[in-house]
Design a protein around this motif. Structure first.
Motif, PDB file in Angstrom:
ATOM      1  N   PHE A 118       0.891  -1.081   0.078  1.00 10.80           N
ATOM      2  CA  PHE A 118      -0.180  -0.074   0.072  1.00 10.80           C
ATOM      3  C   PHE A 118       0.984   1.374   0.102  1.00 10.80           C
ATOM      4  O   PHE A 118       1.663   1.419   0.708  1.00 10.80           O
ATOM      5  CB  PHE A 118      -0.897  -0.018   1.146  1.00 10.80           C
ATOM      6  CG  PHE A 118      -1.825  -1.056   1.369  1.00 10.80           C
ATOM      7  CD1 PHE A 118      -3.176  -1.186   0.656  1.00 10.80           C
ATOM      8  CD2 PHE A 118      -1.478  -2.372   2.072  1.00 10.80           C
ATOM      9  CE1 PHE A 118      -3.944  -2.055   0.763  1.00 10.80           C
ATOM     10  CE2 PHE A 118      -2.316  -3.373   1.865  1.00 10.80           C
ATOM     11  CZ  PHE A 118      -3.680  -3.250   1.464  1.00 10.80           C
ATOM     12  N   GLU A 119       0.515   2.197  -0.728  1.00 11.75           N
ATOM     13  CA  GLU A 119       1.361   3.390  -0.663  1.00 11.75           C
ATOM     14  C   GLU A 119       0.237   4.776  -0.828  1.00 11.75           C
ATOM     15  O   GLU A 119      -0.743   4.578  -1.344  1.00 11.75           O
ATOM     16  CB  GLU A 119       1.930   3.621  -2.382  1.00 11.75           C
ATOM     17  CG  GLU A 119       3.348   2.538  -2.373  1.00 11.75           C
ATOM     18  CD  GLU A 119       3.959   2.815  -3.449  1.00 11.75           C
ATOM     19  OE1 GLU A 119       3.519   3.774  -4.312  1.00 11.75           O
ATOM     20  OE2 GLU A 119       4.758   2.100  -4.070  1.00 11.75           O
ATOM     21  N   LYS A 125      -4.588   2.848   8.618  1.00  7.92           N
ATOM     22  CA  LYS A 125      -3.338   1.961   8.940  1.00  7.92           C
ATOM     23  C   LYS A 125      -3.449   0.794   7.964  1.00  7.92           C
ATOM     24  O   LYS A 125      -4.465   0.183   7.395  1.00  7.92           O
ATOM     25  CB  LYS A 125      -3.411   1.560  10.516  1.00  7.92           C
ATOM     26  CG  LYS A 125      -3.340   2.672  11.591  1.00  7.92           C
ATOM     27  CD  LYS A 125      -2.030   3.684  11.127  1.00  7.92           C
ATOM     28  CE  LYS A 125      -1.839   4.544  12.352  1.00  7.92           C
ATOM     29  NZ  LYS A 125      -0.862   5.572  12.039  1.00  7.92           N
ATOM     30  N   THR A 126      -2.011   0.341   7.503  1.00  4.61           N
ATOM     31  CA  THR A 126      -1.913  -0.672   6.806  1.00  4.61           C
ATOM     32  C   THR A 126      -2.600  -1.841   7.341  1.00  4.61           C
ATOM     33  O   THR A 126      -3.153  -2.688   6.609  1.00  4.61           O
ATOM     34  CB  THR A 126      -0.602  -0.862   6.441  1.00  4.61           C
ATOM     35  OG1 THR A 126       0.020   0.291   5.923  1.00  4.61           O
ATOM     36  CG2 THR A 126      -0.213  -2.071   5.486  1.00  4.61           C
ATOM     37  N   GLY A 163     -14.129  11.361   2.130  1.00  4.15           N
ATOM     38  CA  GLY A 163     -15.029  11.156   0.703  1.00  4.15           C
ATOM     39  C   GLY A 163     -14.455  11.299  -0.271  1.00  4.15           C
ATOM     40  O   GLY A 163     -14.900  10.609  -1.382  1.00  4.15           O
ATOM     41  N   GLY A 164     -13.325  12.142  -0.658  1.00  8.08           N
ATOM     42  CA  GLY A 164     -12.947  12.444  -1.819  1.00  8.08           C
ATOM     43  C   GLY A 164     -11.731  11.613  -2.020  1.00  8.08           C
ATOM     44  O   GLY A 164     -10.993  11.889  -3.082  1.00  8.08           O
ATOM     45  N   ALA A 165     -11.415  10.610  -1.352  1.00  6.20           N
ATOM     46  CA  ALA A 165     -10.225   9.858  -1.454  1.00  6.20           C
ATOM     47  C   ALA A 165     -10.181   9.009  -2.811  1.00  6.20           C
ATOM     48  O   ALA A 165     -11.406   8.619  -3.027  1.00  6.20           O
ATOM     49  CB  ALA A 165     -10.191   8.765  -0.472  1.00  6.20           C
ATOM     50  N   THR A 166      -9.135   8.524  -3.454  1.00  6.41           N
ATOM     51  CA  THR A 166      -9.134   8.029  -4.548  1.00  6.41           C
ATOM     52  C   THR A 166      -8.215   6.572  -4.218  1.00  6.41           C
ATOM     53  O   THR A 166      -7.045   6.659  -3.640  1.00  6.41           O
ATOM     54  CB  THR A 166      -8.578   8.500  -5.909  1.00  6.41           C
ATOM     55  OG1 THR A 166      -7.109   9.088  -5.505  1.00  6.41           O
ATOM     56  CG2 THR A 166      -9.532   9.838  -6.185  1.00  6.41           C
ATOM     57  N   VAL A 167      -8.672   5.391  -4.941  1.00  4.78           N
ATOM     58  CA  VAL A 167      -7.649   4.224  -4.654  1.00  4.78           C
ATOM     59  C   VAL A 167      -7.656   3.551  -6.045  1.00  4.78           C
ATOM     60  O   VAL A 167      -8.618   3.385  -6.969  1.00  4.78           O
ATOM     61  CB  VAL A 167      -8.505   3.336  -3.705  1.00  4.78           C
ATOM     62  CG1 VAL A 167      -7.556   2.165  -3.590  1.00  4.78           C
ATOM     63  CG2 VAL A 167      -8.694   4.139  -2.479  1.00  4.78           C
ATOM     64  N   VAL A 182       0.302  -3.195  -6.132  1.00  2.00           N
ATOM     65  CA  VAL A 182       0.591  -2.231  -5.277  1.00  2.00           C
ATOM     66  C   VAL A 182      -0.819  -1.243  -5.675  1.00  2.00           C
ATOM     67  O   VAL A 182      -1.303  -0.828  -6.450  1.00  2.00           O
ATOM     68  CB  VAL A 182       1.819  -1.017  -6.041  1.00  2.00           C
ATOM     69  CG1 VAL A 182       1.998  -0.076  -5.184  1.00  2.00           C
ATOM     70  CG2 VAL A 182       2.739  -1.891  -6.366  1.00  2.00           C
ATOM     71  N   PHE A 183      -1.459  -0.991  -4.138  1.00  2.00           N
ATOM     72  CA  PHE A 183      -2.578   0.027  -4.212  1.00  2.00           C
ATOM     73  C   PHE A 183      -2.220   1.060  -3.847  1.00  2.00           C
ATOM     74  O   PHE A 183      -1.452   1.462  -2.816  1.00  2.00           O
ATOM     75  CB  PHE A 183      -3.356  -0.515  -3.004  1.00  2.00           C
ATOM     76  CG  PHE A 183      -4.029  -2.089  -3.315  1.00  2.00           C
ATOM     77  CD1 PHE A 183      -5.159  -1.941  -4.197  1.00  2.00           C
ATOM     78  CD2 PHE A 183      -3.598  -3.201  -2.692  1.00  2.00           C
ATOM     79  CE1 PHE A 183      -5.988  -3.093  -4.390  1.00  2.00           C
ATOM     80  CE2 PHE A 183      -4.144  -4.427  -3.185  1.00  2.00           C
ATOM     81  CZ  PHE A 183      -5.368  -4.230  -3.853  1.00  2.00           C
TER      82      PHE A 183
END
Length: 715
Positions: A118-119, A125-126, A163-167, A182-183
């Protein structure tokens, strides 16, 4: 004429013969074609060859192929084989074709996941993210599973308040058909709740309704309370909270028309709008019982009703009446009673005429109770909240009562009870699904007292110790003139019964101050138990042993006579038995608005030790909601206490009652009661002496501070 007839007949016969031959030829041709087609669709192979596999054994591949050597097969069989191989998740491509007498199965294996990384995550937390995804190191890579993991991660990060997070995900190809996943997470800034608006509410203002729901507008304390994180699931739960609030206050037709949260990308904040239709406010009209059971008289059930004609309509009171009537009928030995309330609206007078129908329900038994999804709480902790078990008659009211108990424990985020068909028509299986939540708390508090100076307290509190439902609390209090350490443990179901038993261990030291001229060291141990007598009344018993030591650096003739007496009899051992009654109809113990609270306690010392006395205290407190919309509460309280010595021993000053600000606001600790005006040497003194009897009465008006959000809880 005869010759012409014969010729015509001969010509007709020849025509029929030609037609018959034509049909026969066509039929023969059709038969040959059908046979050829059948042979083409029902082929036979002698062997199955697997190609392209690297890690998966060929025999494993063959086990998913429905075609068998030596037996005929069709395209349907090969299609089923392809689907079965894809369903394993081991292959990214599968092709099946016949080459002569051999069926060739060509596969392309999915890569193996080397590692998952995860990056970009900082706030989440991971460890939390790793528990969310299904793609794991050394597992087989699947694009479908990766897409599902992305959805799970987006939801997890969003629930953390962003709420605006991107993955997104990057798949790095490695040698030997391996990949790294890799996320890539861009959490963005914390999404706030800018506004909460209600539309259609007239009976109650926005500020009052905001107290009912779990969402709150962002403020400077939101980082601590974390109640300004928008969650669609929580918003649906808030709709139910609003329904219960209105249903219990007379609004039987209340409904939530819509509840939406709109995200403003520019400000990264939500605006929640809840549109409601309150309807009319009703009171109870006539109350009737329609009883079809012969095991109980209908009129005898009236004493279990908690509704009365003329009272404001309340769904909670109806539910409690149903539970009480059902339990009363079950106590007679008839376990299949079904109590169903039905209301008939009188729109003109705004009344609801209520009838309780008492019938025999279906004779259904509980075959099994299955507990699922509990990752921490032990199964028996959940089962003991049920008054019914396997083999008992199924009763929906008793099941709902158990659900309410489980929710009140505070151990779970969610409690869902479903019924499934059993092994026969008269059997059901109860499926109890729970989701554990964190029950441990660390609290730190501080303050300042004009008499004791700076104060601080640290406590560790675990309400579900080791998943056993036990309560463990460790507290440390520190001040310039006092220190206090306490360990408490409670087992809520002692010996399998609904008896809360536990112990307390306390060590407290108090130094001399402007109200006392001596130091005290107190060590206490207590065993206690309590049990409910009714829904609102409980009984408690305890045994306490305490040793108190009084010391002073001052010369004896500079102490008051009471202080000198206390020091002369030090150390002092007290052994006492006590009992108490507690009655409560308070709606909310943390922030009461309606109800009555009564507490009576009595301790008898003399079972060994140095003290011989009887101490009795009582307190009655009532709350009345004067204004629902403005949240104005009237509080009235009265209290009294008395302690008297028996036998040859007399009371020490440290046995007295010391009353202060905890009894009447505004007074210092031990600020109420008599004082010693001079010491033994004649010098002036202001030492608190306490008293053997006290009475007190208090009235208050409580209301939220207008300038602060009500979510702060400051009144």
């Amino acid at each position: 004429m005869t010759t012409q007839f014969k010729n015509a007949a001969l010509a007709f016969c020849m025509l029929v013969l030609v037609a018959a031959q034509s049909v026969g030829i066509a039929g023969f041709a059709l038969g040959v074609s059908a046979l050829s087609a059948t042979q083409a669709s029902a082929a036979v192979v002698n062997s199955i060859s697997v190609r392209g596999n690297q890690r998966v054994d060929a025999d494993t591949v063959r086990s998913y192929v429905t075609v068998e050597p030596g037996k005929s097969f069709s395209s349907f069989d090969t299609d089923e084989s392809v689907r079965a191989l894809f369903a394993t998740g081991l292959f990214s491509d599968v092709r099946i074709a016949r080459q002569g007498s051999t069926l060739v199965v060509e596969v392309k294996e999915n890569p193996v996941i080397n590692l998952v990384r995860f990056e970009g995550n900082d706030k989440v937390k991971t460890e939390i993210l790793q528990n969310v995804i299904q793609s794991k190191s050394l597992a087989v890579f699947s694009q479908e599973r990766l897409d599902s993991d992305l959805d799970r991660l987006r939801e997890t990060v969003r629930r953390s308040g962003r709420g605006g997070a991107t993955v997104s995900a990057r798949v790095d190809q490695l040698e030997n058909n391996r990949v790294d996943i890799v996320f890539l997470i861009n959490e963005g800034s914390r999404t706030k709740i800018a506004e909460i608006n209600f539309v259609g509410n007239n009976a109650y203002g926005d500020s009052r309704l905001t107290e009912i729901i779990s969402h709150n507008e962002s403020n400077f304390l939101s980082w601590l309370k974390r109640d300004d994180i928008f969650d669609q699931d929580r918003l649906q739960a808030d709709e139910e909270r609003l329904r219960l609030f209105y249903f219990n206050r007379g609004y039987a037709d209340f409904r939530v028309i819509s509840a939406v949260g709109d995200l403003d990308v520019a400000s990264n904040s939500y605006t929640i709008t809840i549109t409601v239709d309150e309807g009319e406010r009703y009171t109870f009209g006539s109350i009737a019982i329609d009883n079809s059971l012969s095991v109980v008289e209908g009129e005898s059930l009236r004493r279990y009703l908690q509704v009365s004609e003329g009272d404001t309509y309340s769904a909670r009171k109806i539910e409690r009446s149903v539970v009480a009537m059902t339990e009363a009928i079950s106590a007679t030995g008839f376990a299949f009673a079904e109590v169903t309330p039905r209301g008939e609206r009188d729109f003109e007078n705004r009344r609801i005429n209520l009838t309780f129908f008492v019938d025999e329900g279906p004779r259904t038994y509980i075959e099994r109770i299955d507990i699922v999804d509990n990752t921490r709480t032990r199964e028996y902790v959940i089962r003991r909240e049920f008054d019914i078990s396997e083999g008992d008659a199924y009763n929906k009211v008793m099941v709902n009562k158990a659900k309410t108990r489980l929710e009140r424990l505070g151990f779970f985020e969610r409690v869902v009870i479903q019924t499934r068909p059993g092994s026969s028509a008269d059997r059901v299986v109860l499926l109890v699904g729970v989701k554990d939540k964190a029950t441990g708390e660390i609290s730190v508090g501080g303050g300042y007292s004009t008499t004791s100076g700076p104060l601080a307290e640290v406590s560790l509190n675990e309400r579900n110790f080791l998943g056993r439902g036990q309560h463990l609390r460790l507290t440390g209090g520190f001040g310039t003139e006092s220190q206090k350490y306490q360990l408490s443990f409670t087992e809520p179901y002692f010996l399998g019964n609904r008896i809360a038993a536990g112990f307390d261990v306390l060590r407290e030291t108090t130094e001399s101050s402007n109200t006392i001229s001596y130091d005290t060291e107190k060590t206490l141990g207590r065993l206690r138990a309590s049990a409910p007598l009714t829904e609102n009344l409980s009984l408690s018993v305890n045994y306490t042993i305490q040793q108190e030591e009084v010391t002073s650096d001052a010369a004896p003739n500079t102490l008051s006579l009471a202080a000198e007496d206390a020091r002369a009899n030090s150390p002092y051992l007290t052994s006492s038995f006590g009992w108490g009654l507690k009655y409560s109809t308070i709606d909310n113990l943390k922030n009461p608005r309606e109800g009555v609270y009564f507490k009576f306690e009595q301790d008898v010392a003399g079972a060994g030790g140095d003290a011989q006395y009887v101490r009795t205290t009582a307190r009655l407190t009532g709350y009345y909601l004067a204004s629902e919309d403005n949240d104005i509460v009237l509080m009235g309280a009265v209290g009294a206490g008395n302690i008297y010595a028996y036998g040859s021993d007399s009371l020490r000053v440290t046995d007295h009652f010391f009353q202060g600000g905890e009894t009447i606001r505004g007074f210092a600790p031990a600020g109420i009661g008599p004082r010693a005006t001079q010491n033994a040497d004649g010098s002036s003194s202001n030492e608190a002496l306490g008293g053997t009897t006290y009475f007190n009465a208090t009235t208050e008006v409580q209301f939220p501070i207008p300038a602060l959000p009500r979510s702060y809880g400051i009144r």
